[in-house]
Design an enzyme around this catalytic site. Structure first.
Site, PDB file in Angstrom:
ATOM      1  N   HIS A  58       0.630  -0.611  -0.147  1.00 34.50           N
ATOM      2  CA  HIS A  58       0.088   0.247   0.474  1.00 34.50           C
ATOM      3  C   HIS A  58       0.630   0.829  -0.163  1.00 34.50           C
ATOM      4  CE1 HIS A  58      -3.310  -2.556   1.829  1.00 34.50           C
ATOM      5  NE2 HIS A  58      -3.378  -2.681   0.789  1.00 34.50           N
ATOM      6  N   CYS A  95      -2.900  -0.473   7.468  1.00 38.43           N
ATOM      7  CA  CYS A  95      -1.449   0.559   7.140  1.00 38.43           C
ATOM      8  C   CYS A  95      -1.238   1.929   8.205  1.00 38.43           C
ATOM      9  CB  CYS A  95      -1.870   1.750   6.268  1.00 38.43           C
ATOM     10  SG  CYS A  95      -2.169   0.296   4.666  1.00 38.43           S
ATOM     11  N   GLU A 139       0.945   4.277   2.283  1.00 43.97           N
ATOM     12  CA  GLU A 139       1.451   4.436   3.005  1.00 43.97           C
ATOM     13  C   GLU A 139       2.307   3.598   3.243  1.00 43.97           C
ATOM     14  OE1 GLU A 139      -2.903   4.462   3.368  1.00 43.97           O
ATOM     15  OE2 GLU A 139      -1.761   3.896   2.176  1.00 43.97           O
ATOM     16  N   CYS A 168      -5.764   1.823   4.951  1.00 51.14           N
ATOM     17  CA  CYS A 168      -6.639   0.942   5.900  1.00 51.14           C
ATOM     18  C   CYS A 168      -6.366   0.200   7.480  1.00 51.14           C
ATOM     19  CB  CYS A 168      -6.227  -0.659   4.851  1.00 51.14           C
ATOM     20  SG  CYS A 168      -4.282  -1.040   5.039  1.00 51.14           S
TER      21      CYS A 168
END
Length: 368
Positions: A59, A93, A61, A84
């Site tokens: 992801h 995250c 982040e 998330c």
């Protein structure tokens, strides 16, 4: 300059614009996950950036945090979508953000995923991280058009295109290409940005297309090929048949030809028998639902007049590209006329127009 009522500074807005650009650059290339852009700022300097990985992971982040070469204590993170907070194929995250020492988070749009919506905001606030949301929200909604449709409708986002000559032909036997090379690059860009591409067997057998992305350096992003072939008319000498392998070609049909079905399956094509609608055509609603189940999130349709008319009449297309060439094609016994101008203009809104510098092709973009 920001006003007193504005919760965000002009710097905040500029940083979020950069994050949105990062997300847009990878839009359509992140599989079933949305494309997210992220950047981290410390002492008014960008110290790291991140994007959702190709295929959807890692992801954005996590990538931004891992990409930083300095400690992030007291830094501020800008991200296009609410992070998330649940365990899936990757850890949440929110965990990475909390452990990184980031003190403030600004995100543009609240995630519509029920597992996430509003929950990450509360989790981070409870860990004494300052959280704000809604910065450039409308920009983010535009960015996440396909993601929103995927989540709410359980259907792929559909982009369709067609090329038309000055005398309204989309095909004339013996004629060369309709559009110029600059327009062709836009077509290949659309193929690059969509995970699947769909045509009819008629287009397949007339044009014998490759349906791949031929932009230099982006060939590996060629979409999965989807063929609508009610009676299994696909020719074995076609490029699509010859280059088929497990996972790259799906064929929807309504045939009882067991021999041909065996040959096609042995070659590696995925065959899906599909019901017909009242017009004795493959039911597109069933096709689209099945494609979503198979993982298609962004579908490009390059059809002829019949399938295009069917799609826009039922308003199944989300974005439509009309390529209009100044060329006049010679009419003969074997040609196809584009008959859907009136339906297109009645059912859709023109949003923008591009004029190609080479050969002056006009490209009009319509939205539902």
């Amino acid at each position: 300059m920001s006003t007193k009522k504005d919760r965000f500074s002009s710097k905040d807005k500029n940083y979020m614009k950069l994050a949105i650009n990062l997300a847009r650059a990878r839009s359509g290339l992140t599989g079933e996950n949305p494309s997210v852009g992220c950047l981290i700022v410390k002492n008014d300097k960008i110290v790291s950036i991140g994007q959702t990985g190709f295929g959807g992971r890692p992801h954005a982040e996590d990538n931004a945090i891992k990409n930083s070469f300095q400690k992030l204590d007291g830094s501020k993170m800008y991200v296009t979508l609410e992070p998330c907070n649940h365990y899936g194929k990757t850890p949440p995250c929110t965990n990475s953000i909390i452990s990184s020492g980031i003190s403030e988070l600004i995100y543009s749009m609240e995630d519509i995923d029920k597992r996430v919506k509003g929950k990450s905001f509360r989790i981070l606030k409870n860990r004494n991280i300052k959280v704000k949301k809604g910065l450039l929200k409308e920009n983010a909604k535009n960015l996440y058009e396909s993601y929103i449709k995927n989540k709410t409708k359980k259907l792929p986002y559909i982009t369709a295109k067609i090329a038309v000559s000055k005398n309204n032909l989309i095909y004339s036997k013996g004629s060369n290409r309709i559009t110029n090379k600059s327009s062709d690059k836009i077509t290949h860009y659309l193929r690059y940005k969509n995970d699947s591409i769909m045509i009819s067997s008629k287009t397949l057998n007339i044009d014998n297309p490759k349906l791949n992305c031929r932009l230099k350096g982006y060939e590996k992003f060629s979409p999965k090929r989807i063929i609508l072939d009610k009676d299994l008319k696909i020719k074995f000498k076609s490029f699509i048949f010859k280059s088929a392998k497990k996972g790259n070609t799906v064929l929807f049909h309504n045939s009882q030809d067991i021999t041909k079905i065996k040959v096609l399956r042995k070659k590696g094509l995925t065959l899906i028998k599909t019901k017909l609608n009242r017009e004795r055509l493959l039911d597109l609603n069933i096709v689209l639902k099945k494609l979503f189940v198979l993982g298609t999130r962004n579908l490009l349709i390059e059809g002829g007049d019949k399938i295009t008319k069917n799609l826009i009449k039922k308003r199944l297309v989300d974005t439509f590209y009309l390529f209009q060439s100044p060329k006049i094609l010679k009419k003969n016994k074997i040609n196809q006329i584009f008959t859907s101008f009136k339906i297109l203009n009645n059912k859709y809104k023109k949003t923008s127009k591009i004029v190609s510098r080479v050969a002056k092709d006009n490209i009009t973009i319509y939205k539902r």
